[in-house]
Enzyme design. Structure first.
Site, PDB file in Angstrom:
ATOM      1  N   ASP A 197      51.026  40.967  45.159  1.00  0.00           N
ATOM      2  CA  ASP A 197      51.179  40.204  46.553  1.00  0.00           C
ATOM      3  C   ASP A 197      51.291  40.991  47.604  1.00  0.00           C
ATOM      4  OD1 ASP A 197      51.210  37.680  47.809  1.00  0.00           O
ATOM      5  OD2 ASP A 197      53.490  37.649  47.637  1.00  0.00           O
TER       6      ASP A 197
ATOM      7  N   HIS B 141      42.426  42.902  50.881  1.00  0.00           N
ATOM      8  CA  HIS B 141      42.103  42.708  49.409  1.00  0.00           C
ATOM      9  C   HIS B 141      41.321  44.028  48.904  1.00  0.00           C
ATOM     10  CE1 HIS B 141      43.451  38.799  49.501  1.00  0.00           C
ATOM     11  NE2 HIS B 141      42.693  38.341  50.413  1.00  0.00           N
TER      12      HIS B 141
ATOM     13  N   LEU C 157      45.011  51.642  26.487  1.00  0.00           N
ATOM     14  CA  LEU C 157      45.698  50.724  27.178  1.00  0.00           C
ATOM     15  C   LEU C 157      44.910  49.374  27.270  1.00  0.00           C
ATOM     16  CD1 LEU C 157      47.867  50.124  29.403  1.00  0.00           C
ATOM     17  CD2 LEU C 157      45.967  50.617  30.996  1.00  0.00           C
TER      18      LEU C 157
END
Length: 269
Positions: free
Chosen positions: A42, A59, A153
Site C-alpha cells: 500500500d 505504481h 520460492l
C-alpha cells in the site's frame, strides 16, 4: 538467497556456473523466521503525490519494489511469499488507473518471468479470472505452467482477489459437492473450507505486513489470517526495503505464538 552447491570444474563456462548457482528451495527454515510472509503493498499513490508525480509512476515504482523484495525474501530463506496486487474492490478506481494496474501485471510477467523461472521460483496467481482481459488470463496460465515444477520460492500474487469473494467461491464449490452427493453436510469442517480456497496448497501466512500506516487487512486472506502475526509499518510501498523487512521479521521473532494455547506452540507443517 540459498544457492545450490555443486562442484565446478575449471573448464566450465561462466554460463554453466550461473546455471549451477540458481536459487534453490531452502533446506531448512530458522524457527524464528516465518515460513510464509504475506504483504499488503500500500502507498504507491501517496508516494507519487508526495513527489508531485502521476499516480501511475507510483505504481511503476511499486513494481520495482516487488522485484527487490522477491529476491530479499528468498535470500532470507523464507519459502513462501504472497503479495496483494489488485483487489476486487480496486475496480472502483478510475478506468485509466485500473488499466495501468493491469498493464503493470503484463509488464511484470513479460519482463521477469524468464528470470524467475531460471531462479527456480514457482508462481501462482490467486483470485478470480472473471473480468480480466483474455491476454492477461493467457499470461497467467503461461507463468503458472512454466514454473509449476520449480522447487524454490513460492511466489503467490493475489490479483483480482478479495477474501470474501474467495470464501464465497469456496462455499459454492462445497455446496455443489453436497448437491452431487460427494459430500455430506455433517462432514464439512474448517479443513473442508480451507481445501476449497485459492490457497489450498499453501500454508497459512505466519506474518502479514501492511505498508503505508493503515491498520487493516482490507479483505486480504481473511480466512487464512486467523492466527497470523500482523505488522503495520509507516513506510510507503515504493520505499519498502530490506531494512524495513528485517525490522518486521525481528518484530515477528520477538512474539510468542500460542494459537489459543496457554504456552507457545508451533503448528505442524
Amino acid at each position: 538467497m540459498h544457492r545450490a552447491e555443486a562442484p565446478v570444474s575449471s573448464d566450465q563456462s561462466t554460463a554453466e556456473q550461473q546455471v549451477l548457482e540458481e536459487w534453490s528451495a531452502p533446506k531448512a527454515v530458522n524457527a524464528a523466521l516465518p515460513r510464509h510472509v504475506a504483504i499488503i503493498m500500500d502507498g504507491n499513490g501517496r508516494w507519487a503525490a508526495k513527489r508531485h508525480l502521476p499516480r501511475k509512476l507510483g505504481h511503476r515504482q511499486g513494481v520495482e519494489t516487488v522485484r527487490r523484495m522477491v529476491r530479499a525474501v528468498g535470500e532470507r530463506g523464507i519459502p513462501y511469499l504472497t503479495l496483494f496486487g489488485f483487489s476486487t474492490e480496486n475496480w472502483r478506481r478510475p478506468p485509466e488507473e485500473v488499466e495501468d494496474l493491469m498493464g503493470l501485471l503484463r509488464l511484470y510477467i513479460r519482463r521477469d518471468l524468464a528470470e524467475l523461472h531460471k531462479n527456480n521460483v514457482r508462481i501462482r496467481i490467486i483470485g478470480s479470472r472473471e473480468g480480466l482481459a483474455d491476454d492477461i488470463v493467457r499470461m497467467i496460465a503461461e507463468a503458472e505452467d512454466l514454473t509449476a515444477g520449480n522447487a524454490g520460492l513460492r511466489l503467490t500474487i493475489a490479483f483480482n482477489y478479495g477474501g470474501q469473494s474467495e470464501i464465497t467461491r469456496a462455499t459454492l464449490r462445497i455446496a455443489e459437492a453436497v448437491a452431487r452427493g460427494d459430500l455430506k453436510p455433517c462432514d464439512i469442517t474448517p479443513d473442508t473450507v480451507a481445501d476449497h480456497l485459492d490457497t489450498h496448497d499453501l500454508p497459512d501466512p505466519d506474518l502479514i505486513i501492511r505498508t503505508s500506516g493503515d491498520k487493516r487487512l482490507s479483505n486480504f486472506l481473511i480466512w487464512q489470517a486467523a492466527y497470523a502475526e500482523l505488522v503495520f509499518v509507516e513506510t510507503l510501498w515504493p520505499d519498502f526495503n530490506d531494512e524495513v523487512l528485517g525490522e518486521a521479521l525481528a518484530d515477528y521473532a520477538s512474539r510468542e505464538r500460542r494459537f489459543g494455547a496457554r504456552e507457545p506452540w508451533t503448528p505442524q507443517p
